[in-house]
Design a protein around this motif. Sequence first.
Motif, short mmCIF file in Angstrom:
data_model
loop_
_atom_site.label_atom_id
_atom_site.label_comp_id
_atom_site.label_asym_id
_atom_site.label_seq_id
_atom_site.Cartn_x
_atom_site.Cartn_y
_atom_site.Cartn_z
N MET A 56 1.35 -0.96 -0.63
CA MET A 56 -0.15 0.04 0.48
C MET A 56 0.54 1.13 0.27
O MET A 56 0.12 2.40 -0.44
CB MET A 56 -1.11 0.13 0.77
CG MET A 56 -2.11 -0.95 1.35
SD MET A 56 -2.36 -0.96 2.82
CE MET A 56 -3.65 0.38 2.65
N GLN A 57 1.94 1.01 0.41
CA GLN A 57 2.46 2.26 0.18
C GLN A 57 3.40 2.52 -1.03
O GLN A 57 2.99 2.23 -1.66
CB GLN A 57 4.22 2.01 1.07
CG GLN A 57 4.42 1.26 2.55
CD GLN A 57 2.82 1.67 3.19
OE1 GLN A 57 2.98 3.15 3.86
NE2 GLN A 57 2.18 1.27 4.05
N SER A 58 4.07 3.92 -0.93
CA SER A 58 3.42 5.29 -1.74
C SER A 58 5.54 4.94 -2.51
O SER A 58 6.21 4.23 -1.17
CB SER A 58 4.09 6.64 -2.13
OG SER A 58 4.49 7.01 -0.88
N LYS A 59 5.77 5.06 -3.55
CA LYS A 59 7.12 5.25 -3.41
C LYS A 59 7.47 6.55 -2.97
O LYS A 59 9.10 5.51 -2.95
CB LYS A 59 7.02 5.30 -5.81
CG LYS A 59 6.90 4.13 -6.58
CD LYS A 59 7.47 5.00 -7.73
CE LYS A 59 6.16 3.20 -9.12
NZ LYS A 59 6.55 3.69 -10.10
N THR A 60 6.86 7.52 -2.63
CA THR A 60 7.76 8.32 -1.25
C THR A 60 8.30 7.59 -0.80
O THR A 60 9.32 8.13 -0.17
CB THR A 60 6.73 9.86 -1.98
OG1 THR A 60 6.41 9.69 -2.92
CG2 THR A 60 7.06 10.43 -1.33
N PHE A 61 7.73 6.68 -0.15
CA PHE A 61 7.68 5.90 1.45
C PHE A 61 9.21 5.24 1.52
O PHE A 61 9.92 5.79 2.19
CB PHE A 61 6.85 5.30 1.95
CG PHE A 61 6.87 4.84 3.57
CD1 PHE A 61 7.23 4.77 4.04
CD2 PHE A 61 7.02 3.26 2.89
CE1 PHE A 61 6.87 4.48 5.30
CE2 PHE A 61 7.16 2.30 3.93
CZ PHE A 61 7.57 2.99 5.17
N PHE A 62 9.38 5.33 0.27
CA PHE A 62 10.12 3.62 -0.02
C PHE A 62 12.23 4.48 -0.29
O PHE A 62 12.67 4.09 0.03
CB PHE A 62 10.12 3.00 -1.47
CG PHE A 62 9.15 1.47 -0.58
CD1 PHE A 62 9.77 0.95 -0.01
CD2 PHE A 62 8.03 1.44 -1.71
CE1 PHE A 62 8.21 -0.41 0.62
CE2 PHE A 62 6.98 0.37 -1.33
CZ PHE A 62 7.54 0.30 0.32
N GLN A 63 11.57 5.48 -0.84
CA GLN A 63 13.02 7.03 -1.38
C GLN A 63 13.31 7.33 0.47
O GLN A 63 14.59 7.58 0.76
CB GLN A 63 12.36 7.82 -2.14
CG GLN A 63 12.76 7.23 -3.22
CD GLN A 63 11.68 7.87 -4.74
OE1 GLN A 63 10.96 8.95 -4.25
NE2 GLN A 63 11.51 7.50 -5.57
N ASP A 64 12.82 7.80 1.24
CA ASP A 64 13.07 8.13 2.17
C ASP A 64 11.79 7.73 3.84
O ASP A 64 10.93 8.49 3.71
CB ASP A 64 12.46 9.63 2.29
CG ASP A 64 12.68 10.50 4.00
OD1 ASP A 64 13.12 9.80 4.71
OD2 ASP A 64 12.52 11.51 3.84
N MET A 65 12.21 6.28 4.04
CA MET A 65 10.74 6.20 5.07
C MET A 65 11.23 6.93 6.26
O MET A 65 11.29 5.77 7.21
CB MET A 65 11.40 4.67 5.32
CG MET A 65 11.20 3.69 3.98
SD MET A 65 11.88 1.38 4.29
CE MET A 65 13.03 1.47 3.70
N ASP A 66 10.36 7.25 6.34
CA ASP A 66 9.99 8.93 7.20
C ASP A 66 8.62 8.16 8.16
O ASP A 66 8.19 8.00 7.32
CB ASP A 66 9.95 9.76 7.01
CG ASP A 66 9.59 10.69 8.54
OD1 ASP A 66 9.46 10.26 9.46
OD2 ASP A 66 8.57 12.32 7.95
#
Length: 278
Positions: free
Chosen positions: A205-215
């Motif tokens: 469910m996570q976005s690509k943005t999340f995997f680039q910066d797992m804040d």
Amino acid sequence: MPETNEFLEDVQKDLKEILQPFQRDLNQKQKKAELIKQCIRCAERDDFLQLDELLKSKLASDICEDDTLKSCAPVFETLGAYADEKVEQYRMDLIEDLTRQCEEAGLEMEMAFPRFTVLKGITGEIDFSSRATKINKKVLKSIDPRRIMAMVVRLKKQLYDTPYDPREFIDSLCRVYLKLLEKEDLPAGHPVPMQQFYLAYVIDMQSKTFFQDMDKGKFKGYSLDQFSVDLWRYCQAGIGGTSQGYELQLTPGRNKALWLLDTQGELRQITAISFHKP
């Protein structure tokens, strides 16, 4: 000098042996005195809930059997009867208030005191002794019907009032399931442990943005309660299988299981998930 040290050590040992039973007796007397003081304070502010709990404790029974405090027995008996009556009336009023407020909110409540259910996936339990209400896994430090209902309504909005499409939901489950089969090199229809699947589904469910910066601020949460309710709503929708013709199968069991709503709306331990083509 060594003889003197040995003598003093023996004296200390003897005194400790004399003191220990006396200290235990003193501690017990202090506990009994504190309970009586608590009863006085509760009676002063008409705290019948706490009073009921105190008077039903083993320590209260011990006080009534203590020869030096036996005059407490008739007082405790009268006070206990008063607390019982007040607690029962409070219980009836609480059930009535909760039921009324639930109806006013357009919801239906099933009450089997101290437990209650509002919609599938929202269950509560009222704990008089700790003045708390547990709703799902959250603890509300209150037994006030208004606060209980406010929490129920919040949960209802979280679980039921968000956009939901049963077809999109079941398709997304199947997509993650097929990815896991491919990754693990498993045959079609092979059951996947539910705990493993739930983790994989949340990660998907996570976005690509999340995997680039797992804040953590970018993390999209998906509670087990929400997953359970979404499964229930899919079953209720009666739309059949996925867009590709796969049918869902949930396997009950205990190994690596999660508590989820089954097709009857009852919580059950589900150990595995699979999709099959008929």
